[in-house]
Design a protein around this motif. Structure first.
Motif, mmCIF file in Angstrom:
data_model
loop_
_atom_site.group_PDB
_atom_site.id
_atom_site.type_symbol
_atom_site.label_atom_id
_atom_site.label_comp_id
_atom_site.label_asym_id
_atom_site.label_seq_id
_atom_site.Cartn_x
_atom_site.Cartn_y
_atom_site.Cartn_z
ATOM 1 N N ASP A 289 -6.193 -0.570 5.207
ATOM 2 C CA ASP A 289 -7.505 0.117 4.932
ATOM 3 C C ASP A 289 -6.736 0.713 3.596
ATOM 4 N N GLY A 290 -5.554 0.784 2.559
ATOM 5 C CA GLY A 290 -5.286 1.439 2.066
ATOM 6 C C GLY A 290 -4.575 2.947 1.833
ATOM 7 N N TRP A 291 -4.108 2.791 3.223
ATOM 8 C CA TRP A 291 -3.716 4.678 2.782
ATOM 9 C C TRP A 291 -2.289 3.838 3.060
ATOM 10 N N ILE A 292 -1.335 4.719 2.329
ATOM 11 C CA ILE A 292 -0.169 4.862 2.046
ATOM 12 C C ILE A 292 0.552 5.889 3.059
ATOM 13 N N SER B 188 0.943 -0.917 0.045
ATOM 14 C CA SER B 188 0.228 -0.399 -0.199
ATOM 15 C C SER B 188 0.357 1.267 0.436
ATOM 16 N N LYS B 189 2.569 0.847 0.211
ATOM 17 C CA LYS B 189 3.193 2.813 0.226
ATOM 18 C C LYS B 189 3.613 2.677 -1.322
ATOM 19 N N ASN C 34 -10.191 5.692 -7.102
ATOM 20 C CA ASN C 34 -9.059 5.115 -6.952
ATOM 21 C C ASN C 34 -8.053 6.295 -7.210
ATOM 22 N N LYS C 35 -7.246 7.064 -6.386
ATOM 23 C CA LYS C 35 -6.579 7.692 -6.164
ATOM 24 C C LYS C 35 -5.899 7.810 -5.473
ATOM 25 N N ASP C 36 -4.770 7.661 -5.373
ATOM 26 C CA ASP C 36 -3.905 7.577 -3.976
ATOM 27 C C ASP C 36 -4.254 7.734 -2.900
ATOM 28 N N MET C 37 -4.267 7.509 -1.784
ATOM 29 C CA MET C 37 -4.911 8.303 -0.293
ATOM 30 C C MET C 37 -3.526 7.775 0.729
ATOM 31 N N VAL C 38 -2.487 9.500 1.094
ATOM 32 C CA VAL C 38 -1.704 9.314 1.931
ATOM 33 C C VAL C 38 -2.456 9.893 2.855
ATOM 34 N N VAL C 39 -1.276 9.666 4.268
ATOM 35 C CA VAL C 39 -1.791 9.819 5.345
ATOM 36 C C VAL C 39 -0.042 10.434 5.617
ATOM 37 N N LEU C 40 -0.036 11.183 6.547
ATOM 38 C CA LEU C 40 1.201 12.214 6.578
ATOM 39 C C LEU C 40 0.883 12.363 8.086
ATOM 40 N N VAL C 41 2.226 10.821 8.625
ATOM 41 C CA VAL C 41 2.022 10.596 9.997
ATOM 42 C C VAL C 41 3.448 11.809 11.088
ATOM 43 N N SER C 42 3.268 11.435 12.249
ATOM 44 C CA SER C 42 4.095 12.291 13.021
ATOM 45 C C SER C 42 4.525 10.944 14.105
#
Length: 551
Positions: A87-90, A30-31, A65-73
């Motif tokens: 869940d499908g997040w990058i 998923s990355k 179907n676009k990428d879903m990116v979550v920026l995490v700290s």
């Protein structure tokens, strides 16, 4: 033989490499970047994890179907990262940007980190969505928007909860160079962006329905304003009890309610738009064991424990009362139902279920003297103190129940746990207070009795008879069940009448609360005086073996 052994070893090594690659692909596949455009959100800690999960599910429900990116700290746990990947997040790790403003809310310490979406140069364009938003219709047309797009709120200032950004390293570096010198009216990223894009209120409105030829022929705008359809503010809905735009055309709902978020179980009982968020939550897949429907595997045991503990305590009290009063219950079972009804009728007719004493008028003068002494010895301030104690205990019970019940459980689960623990804590605290009043009455009664002549045997036999027939205090059950029913009915009035407006809901709850408070005032005063006089009446004698454990 040696060549065969070497061949076998090589085959085994190749098989292991292939197996590891397959496992690695399954874990981190998923990355991998798949598209040039992406939806982006931020996650600073696990508190907003459920919001990000629901946001991702809502995006996929619209067919995108676009990428879903979550920026995490660094504040996000490894478990949360694994769940988001499932869940499908990058998941992309980032470091927080410190807030340069000294005057700011504490929760705004790292909000400038949102500016890092302007540096996501791996993508041609990104659509940023706050974790407390939800997509109700496909919004892929936002990728046609200009270099920077946002919604203009009623205050003529842009809201950074939904933005379209064309990433640029040059733009990001320019922002970083001005971050300490550019004013922010909020003390956060939104105020900075309003100052940085000072001409944004004059930008044209984005028109997604233009033909492809017009989109390709026109110059790309530097800024465009988004319609309210793409950032519908629940705060505004709360004021008017309706959306400011056509509800059927809504694209994104933004739950801008300060500390109240849609994953808090109690918000579902206050605001109708939270139902949309809860519906998507229920559709969440079980990406990891115990996470289906937005459940938290860590809280599942706690929720079951919180459900069962009060019931176990109630069963224990019933068992203890039964073993202690086995003789009384045997007599009760042997008597017919008609006898019990007849006894209750005569008791209500003679004294009433709310009478303060149960001594017959046929007793001797010494009994009358003792009763008069009891009435005189009951402190005049006992009723007022009991009312104050009752309300303090009620507030403490509500507060402790709110602390005990997990915030992110399902609405019905949270409501049931709230009632269960509020009643349990109130029963323990106020019941303990009533028992202290009863003991106080016994002490005062013993002192009065020692100064009087001992009552005759007729009085003692009459008193024992009265204790037997009044073994279960009807008033205690009456007041207890009455307060419980009113406590349930007060917050349920808006649902019973089908009212969805927040202020009307709160108004009905206040009316129900006033009725409940009036009943609690009457009940607490009567229960305290009854307990005092009951203890005064029994004096040094042990309590009747046929008493109910609630009495």
């Amino acid at each position: 033989m040696k060549s065969n052994d070497v061949t076998r070893w090589l085959c085994s090594i190749l098989f292991c490499i292939v197996l590891v690659c397959v496992q690695f692909e399954g874990c981190v596949g998923s990355k991998t970047k798949k598209t040039d455009e992406a939806y982006v959100t931020l996650l600073y800690g696990d508190e907003f994890l459920l919001g990000v999960r629901v946001l991702g599910k809502s995006i996929r429900n619209t067919g995108s179907n676009k990428d879903m990116v979550v920026l995490v700290s660094d504040g996000v746990s490894d478990y949360a990262k694994s769940l988001l990947r499932a869940d499908g997040w990058i998941v992309e790790m980032i470091s927080l940007l410190a807030n340069p403003n000294r005057v700011r809310p504490k929760r705004f310490w790292g909000v400038y980190t949102k500016l890092k979406i302007f540096n996501m140069t791996d993508y041609k364009k990104v659509v940023y969505l706050d974790a407390d938003t939800i997509v109700v219709k496909n919004i892929d047309d936002l990728f046609k928007c200009g270099k920077f797009c946002a919604n203009l709120k009623h205050s003529e200032r842009l809201n950074s909860g939904v933005m379209v950004v064309e990433p640029s390293a040059t733009l990001f570096n320019d922002m970083m160079s001005k971050i300490k010198t550019t004013a922010s009216y909020t003390g956060g990223d939104q105020g900075f962006l309003n100052s940085y894009y000072s001409g944004f209120p004059n930008a044209h409105v984005f028109e997604p329905n233009l033909s492809p030829e017009m989109f390709s022929s026109r110059p790309i705008p530097e800024m465009e304003r988004l319609s309210t359809l793409y950032n519908a503010d629940v705060g505004l809905y709360m004021l008017a009890n309706k959306w400011m735009v056509d509800e059927n055309e809504l694209r994104v709902i933004h739950y801008t309610l300060g500390p109240l978020k849609p994953w808090d179980w109690w918000t579902s009982w206050l605001l109708k738009p939270v139902d949309v968020w809860q519906d998507v939550r229920e559709q969440l897949d079980e990406s990891l064991p115990g996470t289906g429907g937005g459940q938290n595997s860590k809280d599942s045991f706690l929720v079951k424990f919180l459900f069962l503990l009060p019931f176990c305590a109630l069963l224990f009290c019933c068992y203890h009362s039964f073993t202690k009063n086995q003789g009384y219950f045997s007599t009760l079972c042997r008597s017919s139902l008609c006898d019990q009804v007849r006894h209750l009728y005569y008791r209500i007719r003679s004294n009433g279920p709310l009478a303060y004493n149960s001594i017959s008028t046929s007793t001797t003068n010494s009994v009358h003297q003792l009763l008069n002494g009891a009435q005189n010895k009951a402190p005049a301030y006992l009723g007022g103190i009991s009312v104050c104690v009752c309300f303090v205990v009620a507030v403490v019970s509500l507060g402790l129940a709110l602390l005990i019940v997990p915030r992110q459980v399902m609405p019905w689960t949270g409501l049931l746990l709230m009632y269960e623990w509020t009643f349990t804590i109130f029963f323990i605290l106020f019941g303990g207070y009533i028992h202290l009043i009863y003991q106080w009455g016994k002490i005062v009664g013993s002192r009065v009795a020692s100064s009087l002549s001992q009552p005759g045997s007729d009085y003692d036999s009459e008193k024992r008879h009265q204790r037997q027939i009044s073994s279960c205090d009807v008033a205690t059950w009456y007041y207890g069940l009455g307060m419980a029913l009113l406590a349930i009915a007060a917050p349920s009035l808006p649902c019973l009448f089908g009212i969805t407006a927040l202020f009307l809901r709160l108004g009905l709850m206040v009316v129900g609360g006033i009725i409940l408070a009036s009943f609690m005032t009457y009940a607490s005063e009567h229960l305290a005086i009854r307990s005092f006089l009951k203890g005064f009446d029994e004096r040094e004698n042990a309590r009747n073996s046929g008493s109910c454990f609630l009495c």
